[in-house]
Design an enzyme around this catalytic site. Sequence first.
Site, mmCIF file in Angstrom:
data_model
loop_
_atom_site.group_PDB
_atom_site.id
_atom_site.type_symbol
_atom_site.label_atom_id
_atom_site.label_comp_id
_atom_site.label_asym_id
_atom_site.label_seq_id
_atom_site.Cartn_x
_atom_site.Cartn_y
_atom_site.Cartn_z
ATOM 1 N N GLY A 1 0.830 -1.209 0.000
ATOM 2 C CA GLY A 1 0.000 0.000 0.000
ATOM 3 C C GLY A 1 0.858 1.251 0.000
ATOM 4 N N GLY B 1 3.852 1.474 -1.577
ATOM 5 C CA GLY B 1 4.661 1.581 -2.792
ATOM 6 C C GLY B 1 6.115 1.174 -2.642
ATOM 7 C CB SER C 1 7.466 -3.307 -5.275
ATOM 8 O OG SER C 1 6.181 -2.842 -5.614
ATOM 9 C CB ALA C 2 6.645 1.705 -7.130
ATOM 10 C CB ALA C 3 10.015 3.301 -3.252
ATOM 11 C CG ASP D 1 1.815 1.878 -7.145
ATOM 12 O OD1 ASP D 1 0.828 2.618 -7.278
ATOM 13 O OD2 ASP D 1 1.797 0.853 -6.445
HETATM 14 C C1 MEV Z 1 -1.666 -0.470 -6.389
HETATM 15 O O1 MEV Z 1 -0.867 0.421 -5.630
HETATM 16 C C2 MEV Z 1 -2.641 0.286 -7.231
HETATM 17 C C3 MEV Z 1 -3.561 -0.564 -8.112
HETATM 18 O O2 MEV Z 1 -4.427 0.370 -8.761
HETATM 19 C C4 MEV Z 1 -2.807 -1.369 -9.121
HETATM 20 C C5 MEV Z 1 -2.147 -0.524 -10.203
HETATM 21 O O3 MEV Z 1 -2.600 0.594 -10.461
HETATM 22 O O4 MEV Z 1 -1.207 -1.033 -10.806
HETATM 23 C C6 MEV Z 1 -4.438 -1.494 -7.295
#
Ligand code: MEV
Length: 312
Positions: A99, A101, A103-105, A146
């Site tokens: 929630g 982020g 992995s994106a960070a 993300d």
């Molecule tokens: C995840 O942080 C957000 C989602 O909308 C998935 C995405 O946008 O890739 C659930």
Amino acid sequence: MGRGVGFGKVILFNEHFVVHGVPGIAAALDKRLVCETVLEPGQGWVLDDLRDPELKQGFEREWDKFKGAVDAILGAAGVDTSANRIRIRLRGDVLPASGMGWSAAFSVALARAVADEFGLNLTDEQIFQLALEGERVYHGLPSGIDPLVATVGGVVWFVKDKPNRFEKLKLPIPMRIVVAYSGVPSDTAKAVAGVRERKEQFKQKYDQIFEEANALVNEAKAALGSGNWERVGELMNRNHRLLQEIEVSCEVLDRMVGLARSAGALGAKLTGGGLGGCVVALTPDEELQEQVAQKFDEAGYRAVRALVGGST
Ligand code: MEV
């Protein structure tokens, strides 16, 4: 040596809807991950995890995905790991809670560090594309919101399209929020797949909900831009209801949203993939932020106090 930074994030409006082309709004947290790369004799890569011990808890369970993401990013960047070994040093304060982020960070921080190390001179768009390779390992077919916000920071209006579109939103003053972790990991790929299935199965019902989400996010953009926090809070509450309707909330998240509202938050909703993971509560002033965060802490959830729309 190479160095790169990626921001943690929170989705303020329209997670899930954003996967299907409805605009979403996300904000970078004042929390970040930092990667440094050092080349040394040998082959492949190794990790020096220099984060606080409490931020590493459970990391071994995620190792396969982490390894897959590193390999994917290095591969997409064209890095030859047979000539040198890459030591990846990892620091930072993004909570590894689904929630926020993480992995994106991480993917952005590594992509930036590698670009720096090898003098690749990449644009933000290219960094985003590299990070997306890492995100795919973690989340299947992500919208890209993300890694976009982890790359460019700030508060971002994002539309998944070909090509993606985004705009940075200017808030009149930074906004205080509390993000709290339920302790239940969220499986974003699974939640996204569930919405896709139900959207096909209950087309008419879902079309209507998606239309509401589309109208709501436009109102949210205006409310954020004018600093009308009361309105932003109301819209967050409505957004949570829409997320309940597409069945990505769950008992613990609903309970946490209720807790935040009864502690005085102007609005609260789940954030991220749902079915576990995190909620976000809007708490414009410091006292209210502390009050809501303490309620979460007392109830045994992990609360993070954050400021969005500031210098990140
Ligand atoms: C995840 O942080 C957000 C989602 O909308 C998935 C995405 O946008 O890739 C659930």
